[in-house]
Structures are given as C-alpha cells and as structure tokens.
Design a protein around this motif. Structure first.
Motif, PDB file in Angstrom:
ATOM      1  N   GLU A  12      -4.614  -3.225  -3.545  1.00 50.11           N
ATOM      2  CA  GLU A  12      -5.306  -2.895  -2.299  1.00 50.11           C
ATOM      3  C   GLU A  12      -4.356  -2.889  -1.103  1.00 50.11           C
ATOM      4  OE1 GLU A  12      -8.941  -5.236  -2.310  1.00 50.11           O
ATOM      5  OE2 GLU A  12      -9.526  -4.311  -4.226  1.00 50.11           O
ATOM      6  N   LEU A  61      -1.157   3.549   1.676  1.00 48.07           N
ATOM      7  CA  LEU A  61      -1.351   4.951   1.305  1.00 48.07           C
ATOM      8  C   LEU A  61      -2.368   5.600   2.244  1.00 48.07           C
ATOM      9  CD1 LEU A  61      -0.713   7.310  -0.588  1.00 48.07           C
ATOM     10  CD2 LEU A  61      -2.505   6.439  -2.126  1.00 48.07           C
ATOM     11  N   GLU A  62      -3.407   4.864   2.602  1.00 48.44           N
ATOM     12  CA  GLU A  62      -4.416   5.401   3.524  1.00 48.44           C
ATOM     13  C   GLU A  62      -3.800   5.756   4.875  1.00 48.44           C
ATOM     14  OE1 GLU A  62      -8.411   3.215   1.737  1.00 48.44           O
ATOM     15  OE2 GLU A  62      -7.180   2.149   3.209  1.00 48.44           O
ATOM     16  N   ALA A  71       1.208   6.895  -4.321  1.00 52.04           N
ATOM     17  CA  ALA A  71       1.833   5.831  -3.527  1.00 52.04           C
ATOM     18  C   ALA A  71       3.350   5.966  -3.553  1.00 52.04           C
ATOM     19  CB  ALA A  71       1.402   4.460  -4.048  1.00 52.04           C
ATOM     20  N   LEU A 128      -2.842   0.465  -1.443  1.00 50.25           N
ATOM     21  CA  LEU A 128      -3.838   1.450  -1.029  1.00 50.25           C
ATOM     22  C   LEU A 128      -3.934   1.525   0.495  1.00 50.25           C
ATOM     23  CD1 LEU A 128      -6.075   3.481  -1.713  1.00 50.25           C
ATOM     24  CD2 LEU A 128      -7.671   1.545  -1.787  1.00 50.25           C
ATOM     25  N   PHE A 183      -3.173   7.256  -8.574  1.00 48.73           N
ATOM     26  CA  PHE A 183      -2.876   6.332  -7.485  1.00 48.73           C
ATOM     27  C   PHE A 183      -1.389   5.982  -7.396  1.00 48.73           C
ATOM     28  CE2 PHE A 183      -3.102   1.623  -6.222  1.00 48.73           C
ATOM     29  CZ  PHE A 183      -2.972   1.892  -4.876  1.00 48.73           C
ATOM     30  N   ALA A 228      -4.999   9.233  -0.616  1.00 51.42           N
ATOM     31  CA  ALA A 228      -5.773   7.996  -0.809  1.00 51.42           C
ATOM     32  C   ALA A 228      -7.216   8.324  -1.164  1.00 51.42           C
ATOM     33  CB  ALA A 228      -5.707   7.127   0.446  1.00 51.42           C
ATOM     34  N   PRO A 286      -3.789  10.004   4.013  1.00 49.95           N
ATOM     35  CA  PRO A 286      -5.228   9.770   3.819  1.00 49.95           C
ATOM     36  C   PRO A 286      -5.858  10.656   2.748  1.00 49.95           C
ATOM     37  CG  PRO A 286      -4.695   9.909   6.160  1.00 49.95           C
ATOM     38  CD  PRO A 286      -3.450  10.299   5.406  1.00 49.95           C
TER      39      PRO A 286
END
Length: 187
Positions: free
Chosen positions: A58, A64-65, A136, A61, A132, A72, A69
């Motif tokens: 997380e 990455l967001e 990343a 993540l 994912f 993600a 975005p």
C-alpha cells in the motif's frame, strides 16, 4: 529491492496455499488433515501479510497513485482486495474452528470456503505480479523507493527465515516434507 521482496513473499504465500490445498484434499477424502498445520497457516496469514506485506504494497500503491494515477487505477482497488482477503481468511478460520468444535457444518461448505480463499489469493497475487509491480517499477523514482524503504518495517518473514518462530514449526516441517516428496517424485 522492495518489489523483489514482495515477489519473494508472494512465492512464500503460494507455498502455503499449496500446503493448504493439500490438507483440503485430505479433508475432502474424508480423512483427517493436520489441523495444527492448517491453524498455523491461518495464523501466518493473520500475522505476516496483514501486518507487513500488505502495508508495504500500500505504500508502493500510494506512490504509484501520485506518479501515475492511470496506472494505479488500472490495477484496481488493492486496499479493498486486501480487506476482502482478510474477510475470506476470517471465514476460513471460522469454518475450521466449527469442524474442530464438532459444530454442524457441511464438508462441502468448508471445502467451498477454503477453496474460495486459495483461488482468490492466487488471483490477487497474479494481478499484482502482472499489473501492479511492473507499473510501480516503471513509474516510481529512486527517491520514491528510498522513501518507501525508510517508511516500512524491514521484518523478516517468520516462517521462511532461518529463525522460524515456534508457532510455525509444524508448518515449516510440512513444507519441507512436501518439497522433499516433490523432489523424490521428479527423480
């Protein structure tokens, strides 16, 4: 590196899923699986992924967001998936406790609950590995990885380290036994 660590943890989790699947096959034949091993697997999933593995994912993540975005968003809602996994694990634990307490529960229901957990975990890992992690690796910068590393707890996996905790002794033995049996079978 963080992604290598997460991928190794996924391989460790797959090993446990294989052991759980093996015990489920014993249960499905009407025999008695090793409930100590099953309980240890449940304990492991309650401990390591929830406290160390998922929070690290997380953190990745969250970066990455910020960086990408769209990428993600394309991997789906991992936080929700982690919560659903914990809920499925709780159902597994309840089903096993029902069996051990001689409460009324259909064998098929136990099978369905455990199989759902195994299949969902495998699907979740596959999505992370396929979508994912590459996203990343592509989007995050060296500074992001350093920040994630400094924010995370570098905790050794209690089951797959040399200093395995006593809690997981029987499970560790079962894994080693299954690995040995599969090596003998390939000869």
């Amino acid at each position: 590196m963080i992604i290598e660590r997460l991928s190794q943890e996924h391989r460790n989790i797959e090993t446990l899923l294989a052991v759980l699947e093996h015990e489920l096959e014993i249960f499905d034949r009407g025999d008695h699986p090793d409930y100590e091993v099953i309980r240890a697997i449940i304990s492991y999933f309650e401990l390591y992924p929830e406290i160390y593995h998922h929070p690290l994912e997380e953190l990745v993540l969250a970066k990455l967001e910020l960086r990408d975005p769209a990428a993600a968003a394309s991997v789906g809602n991992l936080r929700l998936e982690h919560k659903k996994g914990a809920d499925r694990l709780h159902r597994v634990a309840q089903a096993i406790e029902s069996v051990l307490s001689d409460r009324e529960i259909l064998r098929q229901n136990v099978d369905n609950i455990v199989r759902d957990f195994i299949e969902s975990e495998r699907r979740h890992i596959m999505i992370e590995e396929r979508d994912f992690f590459p996203a990343a690796l592509k989007a995050l910068r060296p500074a992001d990885w350093s920040e994630i590393a400094s924010s995370s707890t570098n905790h050794e996996d209690p089951l797959f380290s040399e200093a395995a905790e006593e809690t997981f002794g029987a499970l560790r033995q079962r894994i080693l036994q299954m690995e040995h049996e599969s090596e003998v079978g390939r000869r």
